[in-house]
Structure formats: structure tokens, C-alpha cells
Design a protein around this motif. Sequence first.
Motif, short mmCIF file in Angstrom:
data_model
loop_
_atom_site.label_atom_id
_atom_site.label_comp_id
_atom_site.label_asym_id
_atom_site.label_seq_id
_atom_site.Cartn_x
_atom_site.Cartn_y
_atom_site.Cartn_z
N ASN A 197 0.80 -1.27 -0.02
CA ASN A 197 0.08 0.08 0.01
C ASN A 197 0.67 1.22 0.07
O ASN A 197 0.62 2.34 -0.46
CB ASN A 197 -0.87 -0.02 1.30
N THR A 207 4.38 -0.89 3.65
CA THR A 207 3.22 -1.09 4.37
C THR A 207 2.43 -2.02 3.54
O THR A 207 1.99 -1.75 2.23
CB THR A 207 2.35 0.10 4.42
N LEU A 239 -0.89 -4.43 3.19
CA LEU A 239 -2.51 -4.60 3.66
C LEU A 239 -2.64 -6.24 3.53
O LEU A 239 -2.62 -6.64 2.32
CB LEU A 239 -3.42 -3.72 2.87
N LYS A 243 -2.75 -3.89 8.67
CA LYS A 243 -1.45 -3.55 7.99
C LYS A 243 -0.39 -4.17 8.96
O LYS A 243 -0.23 -4.56 9.98
CB LYS A 243 -1.37 -1.83 8.54
N TYR A 287 4.01 -3.78 8.51
CA TYR A 287 5.41 -2.86 8.20
C TYR A 287 6.57 -4.00 8.14
O TYR A 287 7.06 -4.31 9.12
CB TYR A 287 5.61 -1.72 9.10
#
Length: 265
Positions: A221, A228, A230, A247, A249
Motif C-alpha cells: 500500500n 506497508t 495490507l 497493516k 510494516y
Amino acid sequence: MSQTRRSDLADYVVRQSVPRKTARERQLQIYNDSLKLSRAMTSPNFTRVGRDDLQRMARMYDDLFFDGRLLPLAQKEGLSFGWSSRMTKNAGKTVTHYPAGYRRGDRRRFEIILSSSLLFQTFSDVNRPVEVTGIMCRNRLQAMQRVLEHELVHLVEMLVWDDSSCSKTPFQQIANRFFGHTQHQHDLITQRERAARKFKIGVGTHVRFDFEGQALQGVVNRITRRATVLVPDRRGAMFDDGRRYRKYYVPLEHLRRAAREAEGT
């Protein structure tokens, strides 16, 4: 006294012009002395750098290019230097902090900050020519010099005119006459470019990765220092497409391209 010094600096930067050969010689002197005096930088493509390296380099520039007129005037108001790992688009920035109820002539505080993340991503695992301020750079130290030169012009303009814009002619004329800059932008390697060139990953790419022993799959994303991702998840937050995602990271090195998006679980 400060107004006199400000006028003196204004007159100097408007009237002075450094011959190209002289500018290159001074830049090379700063390059060599920065390596020689640093406790952190051990090579032109250093992997460590300190705030003191930035401060020392700025003093050298002030001595050799501005005849010692710049930094003392800025320090009288307040001046600090630093590095940021969170700056993922701008190679450097000069921040002016104004007191409440500021009026022209009041003391301000200045910060010159360079991006450590952009600098260390460049001359690393993506091989391409790198141009900063219109000047080709062969290593991180040269890129650091060009970015600092750019920020010092911002500092000059803020001190003298209380305004600065590198997209405008006065800034570009000063940068050109003193440092030989022909552009006001950098071309350091961003994390987004690194993702595309090295990992073939961009925003919208379907990827897979491991998280706490679980294999997950989702869509990229955003890309800053990390990606990031999703991941479809019925317990996640609702997004504009009407689906729920969680989410994650994820460092780019931990991602692999996936053939298709996983279904929500």
C-alpha cells in the motif's frame, strides 16, 4: 550589530562569485579534510556519520566560501545540525523556528537536517549514476556536500531576507555563483526506487512474507523506510474498497512477489 552583519552577508552573497576552478578546489579540500578529521567516516562511501561531521563540514564551507560571515550570524539566533532517518523524500531541509508573536528582527532558531536514510540507500545495492544539484556524484561524501551546500543557501536567504525558495531565481543564482549548482533538486535513490529496481516491488504489488512463523500474503500500500502491506483480515480495519485489512510494516528484504492476493481469513 546583528543588522550590520546581516547587511554585510547580504552584500557579500549578492556581489561575490567564486570561479568554478576555485570552487572545485575548495570543495575538494573540504572533501579531504572531512575524511581526515572524522571519527566515523572511514571512506567516501562511509557507513557511519555523526552530527559533528555535519557541523564541521558546515564550518569549513563558511570559512572557505562565505569568509566566516554565515555561521556566527546564525548561531547568534540559534543553529543546530542533525540527521534524520525518517526523511524518505527530501535529502535535506532547513527549518526555521519562530517565537510566538514573531516580528522581523526577532531571534529565531534554525535547524539544518540531512536524510541519513536517503544517503545510505544511495551508492549501495542499486547501481546507477547519481546527480545532486545538477552535479554528478561518485560517492556518499560528494552527495552529502552537495546537499549541505544547498541547505546553506537556504540558511543565507532566511538570515538575510527571512524567506527562501530554491525554485526561485535568487536562490539558484547564489547556488550557481558559489557552488556551481545548475539544478535545485537531488536524484538520490529513494526506497520506492530501490524497491522497484532491486526487488521488482511497487505500490499495488502482491507480496508474501513470514510474520511470527505464519505465511502471509497481501498487497503493498505504501513504501517509505519499510513497505506497508495490507493483508486481508475479517478482523482488520475497513478500507475504501469495502474490505477489511490488517497493516504490516515489512522490510523490503523480507518480501517476495506473490502471484495473487490471498482471500480474507
